[in-house]
Design an enzyme around this catalytic site. Structure first.
Site, PDB file in Angstrom:
ATOM      1  CG  ASN A 152      51.859  36.719  29.570  1.00  0.00           C
ATOM      2  OD1 ASN A 152      52.109  37.407  30.231  1.00  0.00           O
ATOM      3  ND2 ASN A 152      49.903  37.101  28.753  1.00  0.00           N
TER       4      ASN A 152
ATOM      5  CB  SER B  42      48.410  38.972  36.561  1.00  0.00           C
ATOM      6  OG  SER B  42      49.571  38.623  36.479  1.00  0.00           O
TER       7      SER B  42
ATOM      8  CG  ASN C  13      51.509  35.307  34.441  1.00  0.00           C
ATOM      9  OD1 ASN C  13      51.572  34.456  34.131  1.00  0.00           O
ATOM     10  ND2 ASN C  13      51.139  36.221  33.596  1.00  0.00           N
ATOM     11  CB  THR C  14      51.850  38.602  40.773  1.00  0.00           C
ATOM     12  OG1 THR C  14      51.987  39.571  39.340  1.00  0.00           O
ATOM     13  CG2 THR C  14      52.337  39.240  41.444  1.00  0.00           C
TER      14      THR C  14
ATOM     15  CE  LYS D 240      42.521  42.704  31.635  1.00  0.00           C
ATOM     16  NZ  LYS D 240      43.536  43.166  31.438  1.00  0.00           N
TER      17      LYS D 240
ATOM     18  CG  ASN E 268      44.188  38.899  33.515  1.00  0.00           C
ATOM     19  OD1 ASN E 268      45.251  38.853  32.217  1.00  0.00           O
ATOM     20  ND2 ASN E 268      43.995  39.726  34.037  1.00  0.00           N
TER      21      ASN E 268
ATOM     22  CG  PHE F  23      52.541  42.452  37.255  1.00  0.00           C
ATOM     23  CD1 PHE F  23      51.240  42.198  36.133  1.00  0.00           C
ATOM     24  CD2 PHE F  23      51.731  42.962  38.643  1.00  0.00           C
ATOM     25  CE1 PHE F  23      50.176  42.344  36.124  1.00  0.00           C
ATOM     26  CE2 PHE F  23      50.048  42.193  38.689  1.00  0.00           C
ATOM     27  CZ  PHE F  23      49.863  42.334  37.519  1.00  0.00           C
TER      28      PHE F  23
END
Ligand SMILES: Cc1cc2nc3c(=O)[nH]c(=O)nc-3n(C[C@H](O)[C@H](O)[C@H](O)COP(=O)(O)O)c2cc1C
Length: 301
Positions: free
Chosen positions: A79, A144, A146-147, A182, A211, A83
């Site tokens: 994925n 994450s 993805n940022t 995390k 994560n 966010f």
């Protein structure tokens, strides 16, 4: 009907971790109910705790679709949601009206994409303040993939700054909330050693490991999709990270274990490696909601 089919509680499942009483150690990981829309309904499947978010101060759309991919042969997902969320105020409002009935709620907080890393701490403060009265614990998400640039906040300097600032604010009417960090499974041992120091220096309550991974090791599916990989290919690495943190710190702080739990055996491995609690996401997708009860049944036995 759902509640009746999935419920199973037993005194041996109860846990007290970072000062909170969990009716069982199986939780729903962050990213499933980002906007706290389905907390009561998800609890019917038997979770002892549910982590909402990641939420950011302002609503944001996330990345363009498609942004989530199934890799069925690997029992995995990739994925790059980025966010997507309706903003912290919306989630806070929903949680205010919730019937909790012994369920523990975690608030997973992040920063908006357009907020530069130098100002990240103010985004974490905004989310922390907005959720303080409606969650039981907090998770600072700097892991994450993805940022853009987010994971640079896992470096010692910026991370200590965020965690110490939150800890200083962490007292309201004599109540303080456990704050967890995390982390990514892609950290080196040196970086994990830093994490142990940071937890101890900042005095936060514990760590969530892990994560999603940016590694593609062990995949049978050929794919060029970018994003975080979760599910079975992550099981081993996330357990390694849990074991390393637990052993190197001498069990100094509780760890929530997450990453590729698809069976009761996987859950037990995480607990044996040093996790005090566990969370599911991809296993819940592939195995279905019965997985929660199956794990609990096996833990009772
Ligand atoms: C679609 C999707 C979205 C996710 N979103 C978030 C998120 O917003 N915040 C977060 O901390 N973790 C997020 N995660 C990571 C999960 O919480 C979990 O740490 C990771 O997927 C490993 O567990 P699993 O193998 O059981 O899925 C997301 C995972 C997936 C698959």
């Amino acid at each position: 009907m759902l509640r009746k089919s999935f419920e199973l509680e037993h005194p041996t499942l109860e846990r007290e971790v970072f000062g909170l009483k969990f009716k069982n150690p199986v939780g729903l990981a962050a990213g499933f109910d980002k906007n706290a829309e389905l907390v009561e309904e998800l609890a019917w499947f038997g979770f002892g705790f549910i982590e909402i978010g990641t939420v950011t101060p302002l609503p944001q759309p996330g990345n363009e679709k498609p942004r989530m991919f199934r890799l069925p042969e690997d029992a995995a997902l990739i994925n790059r949601m980025g966010f997507n969320n309706q903003g912290v105020e919306v989630a806070a409002h929903r949680l205010k009206n919730l019937k909790k009935e012994g369920l523990i709620i975690g608030g997973n907080i992040g920063k908006n994409k357009q907020t530069p890393n130098e100002e990240a701490v103010s985004d974490y403060i905004k989310c922390f303040d907005a959720l303080f009265d409606v969650v039981d614990y907090f998770v600072v998400n700097v892991s994450s993939p993805n940022t853009p640039g987010l994971r640079e906040l896992q470096e010692k300097g910026p991370l200590l700054n965020i965690l110490q600032t939150l800890q200083q604010r962490n007292r309201k009417n004599d109540i303080s909330r456990p704050i967890l960090l995390k982390i990514a499974p892609d950290l080196t041992n040196d970086q994990l050693n830093d994490i142990i120091e940071i937890v101890q220096e900042s005095g936060i309550a514990g760590v969530i490991a892990t994560n999603t991974t940016i590694s593609r090791e062990g995949l049978t599916t050929t794919t060029n999709e970018t994003g975080g990989l979760s599910g079975k290919p992550l099981t081993k690495r996330s357990t390694e990270v849990i074991r390393y943190l637990h052993e190197q710190s001498g069990g100094a702080f509780p760890i929530i274990g997450v990453g590729g739990i698809h069976s009761a055996e996987d859950a037990k491995e995480k607990l044996a490696a040093g996790a005090a609690l566990i969370q599911l996401y991809t296993g819940f997708i592939y195995e279905g909601p019965g997985l929660v009860k199956a794990i609990k049944k096996s833990l009772i036995a």
